[in-house]
Write a protein that holds these residues in place. Structure first.
Motif, short mmCIF file in Angstrom:
data_model
loop_
_atom_site.label_atom_id
_atom_site.label_comp_id
_atom_site.label_asym_id
_atom_site.label_seq_id
_atom_site.Cartn_x
_atom_site.Cartn_y
_atom_site.Cartn_z
N PRO A 28 0.64 -1.32 0.02
CA PRO A 28 -0.02 -0.14 0.09
C PRO A 28 0.96 1.41 0.13
O PRO A 28 0.56 2.27 -0.67
N GLU A 32 0.58 3.99 -2.76
CA GLU A 32 0.17 5.30 -2.21
C GLU A 32 1.32 6.37 -3.17
O GLU A 32 0.97 7.61 -3.52
N ASN A 41 -5.57 -1.71 -5.99
CA ASN A 41 -4.21 -1.99 -5.02
C ASN A 41 -4.80 -3.21 -4.56
O ASN A 41 -5.69 -3.39 -3.61
N GLY A 107 1.61 10.37 -4.50
CA GLY A 107 1.52 10.76 -3.27
C GLY A 107 2.76 10.99 -2.64
O GLY A 107 3.53 11.12 -3.24
N PRO A 172 1.54 3.05 4.61
CA PRO A 172 0.75 3.97 4.12
C PRO A 172 0.17 4.76 5.13
O PRO A 172 -0.04 4.34 6.09
N THR A 173 -0.52 5.87 4.79
CA THR A 173 -1.30 6.78 5.42
C THR A 173 -2.63 6.07 5.84
O THR A 173 -3.19 6.38 6.97
N GLU A 174 -2.95 5.34 4.70
CA GLU A 174 -4.18 4.58 4.98
C GLU A 174 -3.87 2.94 4.51
O GLU A 174 -3.44 2.98 3.68
#
Length: 192
Positions: A28, A32, A41, A107, A172-174
């Protein structure tokens, strides 16, 4: 049977409106950092658990994407074993896509895991080699890392990648929503 497709062909298909289903099997965090617009993804580790569902539900050609190709090839073989025979690998992965000036969603930028492995493994070997000038047993550390890299090359797996992917920097941030990714794969054929 075709097992790979180049970036120019994928881009032409995207531009013509007959887009394949792009499944990005990178982590991820890598996804990102940069991915092809419209890609789904589904990290390789998750694909292992859901290969049968992807093989059953994908109603259009699947193009598998990773950073440079090996993980996508692993995914292609796993999907073929689950019954999806027409999945193909984007030759050269995101590296080739970027070299062909393909559009990408960007990102937060992180170093690719393979680059991180080269830095860490090279640094360990360098330090161990220098240390062995004063303390001879340190050469075994360099030999251990070399053996690990040789094993990674032979098996196309890498324990160091697995360990590095757990670092906060590589998170990842999410988190990836696997169910949402699988739902996008199953609905892909219903698009007009």
């Amino acid at each position: 049977m075709i097992e790979s497709v180049d970036a120019a062909t994928v881009r032409a298909r995207l531009d013509s409106g007959s887009a394949p289903l792009l499944v990005d099997v990178r982590t991820p965090a890598e996804f990102e950092g940069a991915h092809i617009p419209g890609a789904v993804n589904l990290p390789l580790g998750e694909l292992d658990q859901h290969a049968g569902r992807v093989a059953r539900d994908a109603s259009e050609q699947v193009v598998l994407v990773c950073q440079s190709g090996p993980r996508a090839e692993q995914a292609r073989r796993r999907l073929a074993a689950a019954g999806l025979d027409d999945a193909v690998v984007l030759t050269g992965g995101m590296n080739a896509w970027a070299a062909a000036d393909g559009p990408a969603v960007h990102g937060p930028q992180r170093w690719a895991l393979d680059r991180q492995v080269r830095l860490v493994a090279g640094s360990i070997v360098l330090v161990a080699a220098l240390l062995s000038l004063w303390w001879t047993p340190a050469v075994f550390v360099a030999a251990f890392v070399g053996a690990g890299l040789a094993f990674a090359g032979i098996t196309n797996t890498c324990a160091m990648v697995h360990l590095l992917s757990k670092l906060p920097y590589n998170r990842p941030t999410e988190r990836v929503d696997v169910e949402a990714s699988l739902a996008r794969i199953s609905r892909a054929g219903s698009r007009t």
